[in-house]
Design a protein around this motif. Structure first.
Motif, PDB file in Angstrom:
ATOM      1  N   VAL A   1       9.923  -2.058 -10.369  1.00 47.84           N
ATOM      2  CA  VAL A   1       9.988  -1.017 -11.393  1.00 47.84           C
ATOM      3  C   VAL A   1       8.583  -0.692 -11.894  1.00 47.84           C
ATOM      4  O   VAL A   1       7.770  -1.593 -12.114  1.00 47.84           O
ATOM      5  CB  VAL A   1      10.883  -1.454 -12.574  1.00 47.84           C
ATOM      6  CG1 VAL A   1      10.850  -0.420 -13.701  1.00 47.84           C
ATOM      7  CG2 VAL A   1      12.320  -1.666 -12.107  1.00 47.84           C
ATOM      8  N   LEU A   2       8.315   0.601 -12.081  1.00 48.34           N
ATOM      9  CA  LEU A   2       7.091   1.069 -12.711  1.00 48.34           C
ATOM     10  C   LEU A   2       7.476   1.716 -14.034  1.00 48.34           C
ATOM     11  O   LEU A   2       8.267   2.665 -14.064  1.00 48.34           O
ATOM     12  CB  LEU A   2       6.370   2.078 -11.814  1.00 48.34           C
ATOM     13  CG  LEU A   2       5.093   2.709 -12.390  1.00 48.34           C
ATOM     14  CD1 LEU A   2       4.000   1.657 -12.558  1.00 48.34           C
ATOM     15  CD2 LEU A   2       4.605   3.842 -11.495  1.00 48.34           C
ATOM     16  N   ILE A   3       6.932   1.177 -15.127  1.00 47.71           N
ATOM     17  CA  ILE A   3       7.220   1.677 -16.471  1.00 47.71           C
ATOM     18  C   ILE A   3       6.013   2.475 -16.978  1.00 47.71           C
ATOM     19  O   ILE A   3       4.869   2.043 -16.833  1.00 47.71           O
ATOM     20  CB  ILE A   3       7.503   0.511 -17.437  1.00 47.71           C
ATOM     21  CG1 ILE A   3       8.860  -0.137 -17.132  1.00 47.71           C
ATOM     22  CG2 ILE A   3       7.429   0.955 -18.893  1.00 47.71           C
ATOM     23  CD1 ILE A   3      10.048   0.602 -17.678  1.00 47.71           C
ATOM     24  N   ALA A   4       6.289   3.627 -17.575  1.00 46.59           N
ATOM     25  CA  ALA A   4       5.264   4.422 -18.239  1.00 46.59           C
ATOM     26  C   ALA A   4       5.503   4.349 -19.740  1.00 46.59           C
ATOM     27  O   ALA A   4       6.635   4.512 -20.210  1.00 46.59           O
ATOM     28  CB  ALA A   4       5.320   5.872 -17.761  1.00 46.59           C
ATOM     29  N   ALA A   5       4.422   4.086 -20.496  1.00 43.66           N
ATOM     30  CA  ALA A   5       4.555   3.935 -21.945  1.00 43.66           C
ATOM     31  C   ALA A   5       3.386   4.594 -22.658  1.00 43.66           C
ATOM     32  O   ALA A   5       2.282   4.679 -22.123  1.00 43.66           O
ATOM     33  CB  ALA A   5       4.623   2.454 -22.319  1.00 43.66           C
TER      34      ALA A   5
ATOM     35  N   ALA B   1       9.515   6.309 -19.504  1.00 37.22           N
ATOM     36  CA  ALA B   1       9.965   6.645 -18.151  1.00 37.22           C
ATOM     37  C   ALA B   1       9.916   5.405 -17.279  1.00 37.22           C
ATOM     38  O   ALA B   1       9.104   4.492 -17.504  1.00 37.22           O
ATOM     39  CB  ALA B   1       9.101   7.757 -17.545  1.00 37.22           C
ATOM     40  N   ALA B   2      10.792   5.366 -16.287  1.00 37.74           N
ATOM     41  CA  ALA B   2      10.828   4.248 -15.346  1.00 37.74           C
ATOM     42  C   ALA B   2      11.119   4.779 -13.952  1.00 37.74           C
ATOM     43  O   ALA B   2      11.911   5.712 -13.783  1.00 37.74           O
ATOM     44  CB  ALA B   2      11.893   3.230 -15.759  1.00 37.74           C
TER      45      ALA B   2
ATOM     46  N   ARG C   1       5.140  10.044  -7.173  1.00 43.17           N
ATOM     47  CA  ARG C   1       6.204  10.318  -8.136  1.00 43.17           C
ATOM     48  C   ARG C   1       5.650  10.569  -9.537  1.00 43.17           C
ATOM     49  O   ARG C   1       6.185  11.376 -10.302  1.00 43.17           O
ATOM     50  CB  ARG C   1       7.210   9.168  -8.124  1.00 43.17           C
ATOM     51  CG  ARG C   1       7.992   9.112  -6.810  1.00 43.17           C
ATOM     52  CD  ARG C   1       8.857   7.891  -6.683  1.00 43.17           C
ATOM     53  NE  ARG C   1       9.984   7.907  -7.611  1.00 43.17           N
ATOM     54  CZ  ARG C   1      10.931   6.978  -7.632  1.00 43.17           C
ATOM     55  NH1 ARG C   1      10.868   5.964  -6.758  1.00 43.17           N
ATOM     56  NH2 ARG C   1      11.922   7.037  -8.485  1.00 43.17           N
ATOM     57  N   LEU C   2       4.568   9.886  -9.878  1.00 42.51           N
ATOM     58  CA  LEU C   2       3.923  10.143 -11.165  1.00 42.51           C
ATOM     59  C   LEU C   2       3.352  11.556 -11.222  1.00 42.51           C
ATOM     60  O   LEU C   2       3.432  12.235 -12.249  1.00 42.51           O
ATOM     61  CB  LEU C   2       2.811   9.119 -11.402  1.00 42.51           C
ATOM     62  CG  LEU C   2       3.257   7.692 -11.734  1.00 42.51           C
ATOM     63  CD1 LEU C   2       2.065   6.743 -11.667  1.00 42.51           C
ATOM     64  CD2 LEU C   2       3.905   7.629 -13.122  1.00 42.51           C
ATOM     65  N   LEU C   3       2.776  12.004 -10.106  1.00 36.15           N
ATOM     66  CA  LEU C   3       2.227  13.352 -10.055  1.00 36.15           C
ATOM     67  C   LEU C   3       3.334  14.398 -10.126  1.00 36.15           C
ATOM     68  O   LEU C   3       3.223  15.399 -10.841  1.00 36.15           O
ATOM     69  CB  LEU C   3       1.403  13.527  -8.777  1.00 36.15           C
ATOM     70  CG  LEU C   3       0.081  12.754  -8.726  1.00 36.15           C
ATOM     71  CD1 LEU C   3      -0.522  12.813  -7.331  1.00 36.15           C
ATOM     72  CD2 LEU C   3      -0.901  13.302  -9.753  1.00 36.15           C
ATOM     73  N   THR C   4       4.405  14.157  -9.395  1.00 36.10           N
ATOM     74  CA  THR C   4       5.530  15.095  -9.414  1.00 36.10           C
ATOM     75  C   THR C   4       6.133  15.210 -10.805  1.00 36.10           C
ATOM     76  O   THR C   4       6.545  16.301 -11.244  1.00 36.10           O
ATOM     77  CB  THR C   4       6.610  14.648  -8.408  1.00 36.10           C
ATOM     78  OG1 THR C   4       6.051  14.607  -7.099  1.00 36.10           O
ATOM     79  CG2 THR C   4       7.805  15.584  -8.426  1.00 36.10           C
TER      80      THR C   4
ATOM     81  N   THR D   1       0.834  -1.207   0.000  1.00 41.73           N
ATOM     82  CA  THR D   1       0.000   0.000   0.000  1.00 41.73           C
ATOM     83  C   THR D   1       0.866   1.253   0.000  1.00 41.73           C
ATOM     84  O   THR D   1       0.621   2.210  -0.748  1.00 41.73           O
ATOM     85  CB  THR D   1      -0.925   0.001   1.225  1.00 41.73           C
ATOM     86  OG1 THR D   1      -1.764  -1.166   1.185  1.00 41.73           O
ATOM     87  CG2 THR D   1      -1.797   1.241   1.261  1.00 41.73           C
ATOM     88  N   GLN D   2       1.903   1.247   0.831  1.00 39.01           N
ATOM     89  CA  GLN D   2       2.795   2.402   0.900  1.00 39.01           C
ATOM     90  C   GLN D   2       3.539   2.613  -0.414  1.00 39.01           C
ATOM     91  O   GLN D   2       3.750   3.755  -0.849  1.00 39.01           O
ATOM     92  CB  GLN D   2       3.784   2.220   2.052  1.00 39.01           C
ATOM     93  CG  GLN D   2       3.136   2.250   3.429  1.00 39.01           C
ATOM     94  CD  GLN D   2       4.117   1.925   4.536  1.00 39.01           C
ATOM     95  OE1 GLN D   2       5.269   1.575   4.288  1.00 39.01           O
ATOM     96  NE2 GLN D   2       3.664   2.025   5.778  1.00 39.01           N
ATOM     97  N   GLN D   3       3.928   1.518  -1.055  1.00 36.92           N
ATOM     98  CA  GLN D   3       4.637   1.637  -2.320  1.00 36.92           C
ATOM     99  C   GLN D   3       3.724   2.242  -3.393  1.00 36.92           C
ATOM    100  O   GLN D   3       4.167   3.057  -4.218  1.00 36.92           O
ATOM    101  CB  GLN D   3       5.158   0.271  -2.765  1.00 36.92           C
ATOM    102  CG  GLN D   3       6.181   0.317  -3.891  1.00 36.92           C
ATOM    103  CD  GLN D   3       5.547   0.303  -5.259  1.00 36.92           C
ATOM    104  OE1 GLN D   3       4.396  -0.087  -5.399  1.00 36.92           O
ATOM    105  NE2 GLN D   3       6.276   0.721  -6.275  1.00 36.92           N
ATOM    106  N   ALA D   4       2.446   1.855  -3.400  1.00 35.08           N
ATOM    107  CA  ALA D   4       1.505   2.419  -4.362  1.00 35.08           C
ATOM    108  C   ALA D   4       1.349   3.923  -4.158  1.00 35.08           C
ATOM    109  O   ALA D   4       1.316   4.697  -5.125  1.00 35.08           O
ATOM    110  CB  ALA D   4       0.155   1.722  -4.230  1.00 35.08           C
TER     111      ALA D   4
END
Length: 379
Positions: A221-225, A210-211, A90-93, A81-84
């Motif tokens: 890892v969270l990948i944005a595509a 972005a990663a 970080r996505l918002l920033t 939950t904390q990681q989400a």
């Protein structure tokens, strides 16, 4: 079901190539999501567990299609939950998330939906099967797909032109770096590296741009595509780092097979040593990674009389492939063990806060990874 076997040859679950090799043979392992009743004497069925690396797209994957009994009964840990929350921040920033629009989420057996968080930001849920501005696979759902090509195409099809796809995965690089062979399990068909993920997304018309790296599970890892994006420098750096770690190298991944034997022996030896010292040891965390480790070690309830878990559905059953009971957290405190072996390191802060009675009674938490590293340090 997609068969990965063709005339004795393995075919990639994504690109269908037959060029690749078995990089880890973990022997036979029980299904790690089916917990037999405590009164069931067994023996439990075991199934081959082999990891195959595709030489063309770079996907590490299970080499065998095995019908393994599963009955997921886990409870989402606070660490996830904390990681989400961290990932969303970080996505918002980074201003990657749109300020408005629709969102679709591919579900996961692990639970942990992001939809409530995004609804609070003004993103509304898309109608079923409709393309969305944001498509999520952020709770490790993708790896459960036997047919990886279809799974990737399904996610790309839900992402409207100009839309954003977010995929989160436990990094193969971190699994390899820590030689966590017990992170490989039945039901998890694919193990992604950043370079392989970029190749697979490109194959369905999307560009990873972005990663974001997180310490959860040793490296997530969270990948944005999206279509026609320009990759940033952080993604390039992470890609090079993972390639250097050996995620595309069959020889480097051969370390997994040897670790099965050494880790099992080391765990059994540590538990036997604790008993010689008069210390009663219990376990905590009836998670998938503890199943393979305990089975490979040959440990039974004589050395480990119970593994506690917060999931009520798992309690009063036993660990697959062993005779070790799964007990409740209060039962663990009541037993007053001298040592509690924690199988999931990410839970340490959470369980210490939830179960202060362990240390109040003179017990200690010992992280299993430290034991496997030959340290056995007190936490």
């Amino acid at each position: 079901m997609i068969s990965v076997e063709s005339a004795g040859r393995t075919r990639c679950r994504y690109c269908r190539s037959e060029h690749g090799s078995v990089v880890a043979d973990l022997g036979t392992q029980p299904g790690c999501e089916y917990f037999p009743p405590l009164g069931d004497p067994g023996p439990d069925p075991v199934f081959p567990l082999r990891l195959w690396l595709c030489a063309d797209c770079g996907l590490a994957q299970l080499a065998d299609d095995t019908a393994v009994p599963e009955d997921p009964q886990g409870t989402q840990p606070e660490a996830l939950t904390q990681q989400a929350d961290d990932a969303l921040g970080r996505l918002l920033t980074s201003r990657i998330l749109p300020a408005a629009g629709t969102v679709a989420e591919f579900p996961s057996p692990h639970g942990g939906s992001w939809l409530p968080r995004l609804a609070a930001l003004g993103l509304r849920q898309a109608p079923p099967d409709a393309p969305a501005d944001v498509v999520l696979d952020c709770c490790f759902g993708l790896m459960h797909a036997e047919d990886q090509e279809t799974a990737f195409r399904d996610r790309a099809a839900r992402t409207r032109p100009g839309g954003l796809l977010l995929v989160q995965f436990h990094s193969l690089a971190s699994i390899l770096r820590r030689t966590e062979w017990n992170a490989i399990r039945h039901g998890h068909y694919a193990y992604y590296s950043v370079p392989a993920m970029r190749t697979m997304l490109a194959g369905v018309g999307l560009t990873a741009f972005a990663a974001f790296w997180f310490p959860l599970y040793g490296g997530t890892v969270l990948i944005a595509a999206r279509r026609d994006a320009d990759p940033d420098t952080d993604l390039a750096t992470l890609t090079e780092r993972e390639i250097g770690c050996g995620v595309l190298d069959p020889v480097a991944m051969g370390a997994f097979s040897a670790a099965v034997r050494s880790d099992g022996s080391r765990l059994a030896g540590w538990l036997a040593d604790e008993r010689r010292r008069g210390r009663r040891v219990y376990g905590y965390g009836a998670a998938s990674r503890s199943v393979g480790l305990l089975h490979s070690s040959g440990v039974g309830r004589d050395l480990l009389p119970g593994v506690a878990d917060v999931s009520a559905a798992k309690q009063h059953s036993r660990m697959p492939g062993t005779d070790i009971p799964v007990i409740g957290t209060q039962d663990l405190v009541t037993a007053e063990p001298e040592s509690v072996l924690l199988f999931v390191p990410d839970l340490l802060d959470e369980v210490r806060a939830a179960l202060p009675g362990i240390e109040a009674n003179g017990g200690r938490w010992v992280v299993a990874d430290e034991v496997l590293d030959g340290k056995g340090q007190v936490s």
